[in-house]
Motif scaffolding. Structure first.
Motif, PDB file in Angstrom:
ATOM      1  N   HIS A 134       1.040  -1.345  -0.117  1.00 35.07           N
ATOM      2  CA  HIS A 134      -0.174  -0.327   0.112  1.00 35.07           C
ATOM      3  C   HIS A 134       0.750   1.052  -0.253  1.00 35.07           C
ATOM      4  CE1 HIS A 134      -3.245   3.214   1.266  1.00 35.07           C
ATOM      5  NE2 HIS A 134      -2.414   3.106   2.164  1.00 35.07           N
ATOM      6  N   GLU A 135       1.848   0.912   0.680  1.00 33.32           N
ATOM      7  CA  GLU A 135       2.579   2.478   0.795  1.00 33.32           C
ATOM      8  C   GLU A 135       3.420   3.029  -0.609  1.00 33.32           C
ATOM      9  OE1 GLU A 135       2.130   0.749   4.778  1.00 33.32           O
ATOM     10  OE2 GLU A 135       2.683   0.202   3.232  1.00 33.32           O
ATOM     11  N   THR A 156       2.258   1.011 -16.607  1.00 34.11           N
ATOM     12  CA  THR A 156       1.448   1.199 -15.127  1.00 34.11           C
ATOM     13  C   THR A 156       1.377   2.693 -15.422  1.00 34.11           C
ATOM     14  OG1 THR A 156       3.313   2.521 -14.751  1.00 34.11           O
ATOM     15  CG2 THR A 156       3.401   0.652 -13.352  1.00 34.11           C
ATOM     16  N   VAL A 157       0.721   3.016 -16.911  1.00 35.49           N
ATOM     17  CA  VAL A 157       0.811   4.160 -17.234  1.00 35.49           C
ATOM     18  C   VAL A 157      -0.713   4.368 -17.168  1.00 35.49           C
ATOM     19  CG1 VAL A 157      -0.329   5.832 -19.589  1.00 35.49           C
ATOM     20  CG2 VAL A 157       2.111   4.414 -19.360  1.00 35.49           C
ATOM     21  N   PRO A 158      -1.843   3.692 -16.910  1.00 29.07           N
ATOM     22  CA  PRO A 158      -3.388   4.223 -16.397  1.00 29.07           C
ATOM     23  C   PRO A 158      -3.302   5.471 -14.981  1.00 29.07           C
ATOM     24  CG  PRO A 158      -3.369   2.168 -18.015  1.00 29.07           C
ATOM     25  CD  PRO A 158      -1.729   2.272 -18.191  1.00 29.07           C
ATOM     26  N   GLY A 159      -1.751   4.565 -14.858  1.00 30.27           N
ATOM     27  CA  GLY A 159      -2.154   5.185 -13.067  1.00 30.27           C
ATOM     28  C   GLY A 159      -1.833   6.405 -13.110  1.00 30.27           C
ATOM     29  N   HIS A 185      -3.771   1.019  -8.220  1.00 25.44           N
ATOM     30  CA  HIS A 185      -3.642   2.017  -7.213  1.00 25.44           C
ATOM     31  C   HIS A 185      -5.340   2.053  -6.699  1.00 25.44           C
ATOM     32  CE1 HIS A 185      -2.680   5.015  -4.079  1.00 25.44           C
ATOM     33  NE2 HIS A 185      -2.956   4.110  -3.297  1.00 25.44           N
ATOM     34  N   VAL A 186      -6.114   1.234  -5.613  1.00 28.94           N
ATOM     35  CA  VAL A 186      -7.356   1.868  -5.101  1.00 28.94           C
ATOM     36  C   VAL A 186      -7.120   2.333  -4.069  1.00 28.94           C
ATOM     37  CG1 VAL A 186      -8.109  -0.604  -6.990  1.00 28.94           C
ATOM     38  CG2 VAL A 186      -7.153  -1.345  -4.361  1.00 28.94           C
ATOM     39  N   TYR A 187      -7.193   2.937  -4.164  1.00 28.68           N
ATOM     40  CA  TYR A 187      -6.885   3.887  -3.180  1.00 28.68           C
ATOM     41  C   TYR A 187      -7.307   5.362  -3.380  1.00 28.68           C
ATOM     42  CZ  TYR A 187      -5.033   6.726   1.505  1.00 28.68           C
ATOM     43  OH  TYR A 187      -5.161   6.995   2.553  1.00 28.68           O
ATOM     44  N   ASP A 188      -8.271   6.572  -2.852  1.00 29.06           N
ATOM     45  CA  ASP A 188      -8.280   8.306  -2.795  1.00 29.06           C
ATOM     46  C   ASP A 188      -6.827   8.963  -1.985  1.00 29.06           C
ATOM     47  OD1 ASP A 188      -9.230  10.711  -2.838  1.00 29.06           O
ATOM     48  OD2 ASP A 188     -11.161   9.635  -3.621  1.00 29.06           O
ATOM     49  N   CYS A 189      -6.031   8.773  -2.889  1.00 26.35           N
ATOM     50  CA  CYS A 189      -6.069  10.052  -2.217  1.00 26.35           C
ATOM     51  C   CYS A 189      -6.008  11.428  -1.209  1.00 26.35           C
ATOM     52  CB  CYS A 189      -4.182  10.773  -3.135  1.00 26.35           C
ATOM     53  SG  CYS A 189      -3.491   9.037  -4.027  1.00 26.35           S
ATOM     54  N   LYS A 190      -6.883  12.204  -1.768  1.00 28.83           N
ATOM     55  CA  LYS A 190      -7.354  13.130  -1.189  1.00 28.83           C
ATOM     56  C   LYS A 190      -8.011  12.751  -0.113  1.00 28.83           C
ATOM     57  CE  LYS A 190      -6.911  15.750  -4.896  1.00 28.83           C
ATOM     58  NZ  LYS A 190      -7.927  17.033  -6.159  1.00 28.83           N
ATOM     59  N   MET A 191      -9.278  11.903  -0.315  1.00 29.74           N
ATOM     60  CA  MET A 191      -9.862  11.354   0.331  1.00 29.74           C
ATOM     61  C   MET A 191      -9.336  10.693   2.229  1.00 29.74           C
ATOM     62  SD  MET A 191     -12.103  13.134   0.745  1.00 29.74           S
ATOM     63  CE  MET A 191     -13.256  12.290   1.701  1.00 29.74           C
ATOM     64  N   ARG A 192      -8.029   9.336   1.429  1.00 26.55           N
ATOM     65  CA  ARG A 192      -8.042   8.969   2.492  1.00 26.55           C
ATOM     66  C   ARG A 192      -8.404   7.523   2.044  1.00 26.55           C
ATOM     67  NH1 ARG A 192      -2.512  11.034   3.928  1.00 26.55           N
ATOM     68  NH2 ARG A 192      -2.441  12.960   3.889  1.00 26.55           N
ATOM     69  N   VAL A 238      -8.791  -8.699 -18.139  1.00 27.71           N
ATOM     70  CA  VAL A 238      -9.114  -8.796 -16.785  1.00 27.71           C
ATOM     71  C   VAL A 238      -9.793  -7.475 -15.330  1.00 27.71           C
ATOM     72  CG1 VAL A 238      -7.019  -7.835 -14.565  1.00 27.71           C
ATOM     73  CG2 VAL A 238      -6.259  -9.272 -16.613  1.00 27.71           C
ATOM     74  N   SER A 239     -10.642  -8.212 -14.797  1.00 24.52           N
ATOM     75  CA  SER A 239     -11.535  -7.423 -14.481  1.00 24.52           C
ATOM     76  C   SER A 239     -11.343  -5.655 -13.697  1.00 24.52           C
ATOM     77  CB  SER A 239     -13.128  -7.982 -13.837  1.00 24.52           C
ATOM     78  OG  SER A 239     -12.199  -9.288 -13.125  1.00 24.52           O
ATOM     79  N   TRP A 240      -9.877  -6.394 -12.707  1.00 26.21           N
ATOM     80  CA  TRP A 240      -9.555  -5.273 -11.327  1.00 26.21           C
ATOM     81  C   TRP A 240      -8.574  -4.934 -12.193  1.00 26.21           C
ATOM     82  CZ3 TRP A 240      -8.887 -10.703 -11.270  1.00 26.21           C
ATOM     83  CH2 TRP A 240      -7.931 -11.006 -11.830  1.00 26.21           C
ATOM     84  N   GLY A 241      -8.304  -5.233 -13.184  1.00 24.41           N
ATOM     85  CA  GLY A 241      -7.275  -3.664 -14.276  1.00 24.41           C
ATOM     86  C   GLY A 241      -7.328  -2.570 -14.961  1.00 24.41           C
TER      87      GLY A 241
END
Length: 580
Positions: free
Chosen positions: A287-288, A315-318, A541-548, A566-569
């Motif tokens: 996660h970090e 990693t481009v979509p990220g 990454h499945v994380y909202d950086c602003k809302m944490r 890849v359904s989660w990709g």
């Protein structure tokens, strides 16, 4: 009367003279006047000499014209590579090759050292995807950065000394910053990783240096004019960087976890920054580590002179989800589903050896076909290496989607005139020959319902993937490129090999569903038409950086959606063409 034998004029003192009767010589500006004191005999000699001059000039001009004709003939020969045996042109044979790919490539590089860079357009259909003016300008500026700060420059030597000291640059942001892309895993992964690192380097004004491991220097040409993209390992202070892993203390994730750095704390003093940061963006990252995709963390990283990146992902979509990058990315890539297409065609040019493998095979087996269909078979489970169910899945896909003609179920044969029917060539790439042999035998043993002739080809069958073996990687790269030259493409879901081929070729493929472990029948439907030629980011990454808090990254912006294989990709799409 005995006829006078003509003589050939000397050209550059190497031939003979041609004798021309003076009475037949036309008027010329240099013709002697009537009252010339020159004797008739000497005048005849001068006239012969002048006529030889005219003849030589005419000969040189004719030779120059012949060179032009020959050059045009070469172009016609190359255009023939894009024609079928029936003489009917492919749609992409109607326009001359665009060797600079719409301005994507810089002009003036040595063509002999990398023949594929400017020759590839002669083998490939013209793509409708054109690089934006903003991308072209950005690439030219980045080339200047690479040349100004790359290896063998004073700026690079100073940066290496700074890294060797173990201290960060004091005072202000360093003049030249770097990102080192570690080359590991299979060739498809290495290509996707280098493309991802390059886009990140462009967005952050960093020099891209690629780890030369796994024959990266022998597989690809140098992409940047006047410099190298290869990291000089012998003088690089981080001797063990290729062994960095999720446990490395200098990884960004571990430094966050251990409070060595903090994206929340004001970073006013440069000495608080480390000399380098290792970015562990591999499939097993924590996660970090994924905080890399957050704006505050990017601001922190922007002050670090050296970044070392390991990833086996695209990693481009990220990067498209990082707010700080979005405006520039929108300008660089107005067609969001063609990002890898442009990056790959700019960066990855087969070396002369690999290009020889590509061109010789293409000319020998594929050039005369009216239609070229590529089928990439990747079995992740060894039990499916010789599966009748997978074979049925392949044939069901190409027949249901009308990509190839079906074969007659009986011994009935159609009467055809030689050369009257169009021909189709099928290029199969697989680690094993089993599927190739069955599909080839099928089209040999039985006639097609349309009467078309279908030839089936497979360049190699290595048996199993062999990491780091030069000959294996060379053939793999050649086969990826051959697949990218096809008109129609069928790929295996999850496969980075297929991702690279479809992206370079600008082809939106039909994708074979990944086989379940307990495969007892062919999947139904056997395949689907993808919504984008872009590779899939398998571990986003499945994380909202602003809302944490957690979030679904496929619902943040309209051009980043979940992959179908890849359904989660995540993958980049054209929002107008995407259907959930």
């Amino acid at each position: 009367m005995q006829q006078r034998k003509p003589k050939v004029c000397a050209a550059e003192g190497a031939a003979q003279e041609m004798e021309i009767p003076v009475s037949r010589a036309p008027e010329a500006e240099w013709a002697p006047p009537e009252h010339s004191p020159v004797s008739p005999k000497k005048r005849l000699a001068l006239d012969k000499k002048r006529w030889c001059t005219v003849f030589n000039v005419a000969f040189v001009m004719a030779a120059a014209a012949l060179v032009v004709v020959i050059s045009a003939g070469d172009g016609a020969t190359m255009a023939q590579l894009r024609r079928g045996s029936g003489g009917r042109s492919f749609p992409y044979a109607r326009s001359p090759p665009d060797k600079l790919l719409g301005g994507l490539l810089p002009d003036g590089l040595d063509e002999r050292s990398c023949r594929s860079r400017y020759e590839s357009s002669m083998y490939r259909r013209s793509t409708a995807r054109r690089p934006s003016p903003q991308l072209i300008a950005k690439l030219r500026r980045h080339e200047e950065l690479q040349k100004r700060c790359g290896p063998n420059t004073n700026a690079y030597r100073l940066a290496v000394e700074q890294l060797r000291s173990g201290k960060s640059v004091v005072g202000s942001s360093p003049e030249c910053k770097y990102v080192v892309s570690i080359s590991y895993r299979g060739l498809g992964n290495r290509i996707l990783a280098a493309a991802s690192a390059f886009l990140y380097a462009m967005l952050t004004d960093r020099v891209l240096l690629v780890d030369p491991s796994n024959e990266m220097d022998e597989l690809f040409c140098e992409p940047f004019p006047g410099t190298t993209w290869l990291l000089p390992r012998q003088d690089f202070p981080l001797a063990s960087y290729t062994n960095f892993s999720i446990d490395t203390a200098e990884s960004y994730g571990n430094m966050l976890k251990n409070k060595v750095v903090s994206a929340d704390a004001p970073m006013t003093a440069a000495e608080k920054l480390p000399a380098f940061v290792y970015l562990h963006l591999d499939h097993d990252y924590a996660h970090e580590d994924k905080m890399f995709f957050c704006d505050d963390d990017q601001r922190l990283l922007s002050g670090v002179q050296w970044l070392v990146m390991r990833t086996d992902l695209y990693t481009v979509p990220g990067l498209f989800l990082v707010t700080a990058f979005q405006e520039e990315l929108d300008a660089l890539f107005p067609e969001r589903d063609a990002v890898f297409h442009h990056l790959a065609r700019y960066l990855f040019h087969p070396s002369n050896h690999v290009w020889g493998l590509v061109t010789r095979y293409y000319r020998a087996y594929l050039a005369r076909a009216e239609l070229l269909v590529g089928i990439q078979v990747r079995n992740f489970d060894p039990r499916h290496a010789q599966s009748p169910h997978v074979l049925r899945q392949i044939t069901s896909c190409v027949w249901r989607e009308k990509l190839l003609p079906e074969v007659l179920a009986t011994e009935e044969h159609t009467t055809t005139t030689p050369g009257a029917k169009s021909t189709t060539a099928v290029l199969i790439t697989s680690l094993r020959p089993w599927y190739y042999e069955r599909i080839k035998g099928m089209y040999w043993d039985q006639a097609t319902v349309t009467g078309e002739d279908v030839s089936v080809h497979q360049p190699s069958n290595e048996g199993q993937q062999q990491f780091g073996k030069k000959s294996h990687d060379g053939r793999a790269w050649a086969e990826m490129y051959l697949l990218s030259l096809c008109d129609v493409l069928v790929t295996s879901g999850w496969s980075t090999f297929g991702y690279v081929a479809q992206g370079i070729g600008g082809l939106t493929p039909w994708v074979l569903h990944k086989q379940p472990e307990n495969l007892t029948a062919a999947p139904d439907p056997p395949c689907f038409k993808d919504v984008s030629m872009e590779p899939c980011f398998h571990a986003p990454h499945v994380y909202d950086c602003k809302m944490r808090r957690g979030l679904d990254p496929g619902e943040v912006v309209p051009h980043v959606r979940h992959c179908q294989d890849v359904s989660w990709g995540l993958k980049l799409v054209d929002p107008k063409a995407y259907k959930a």
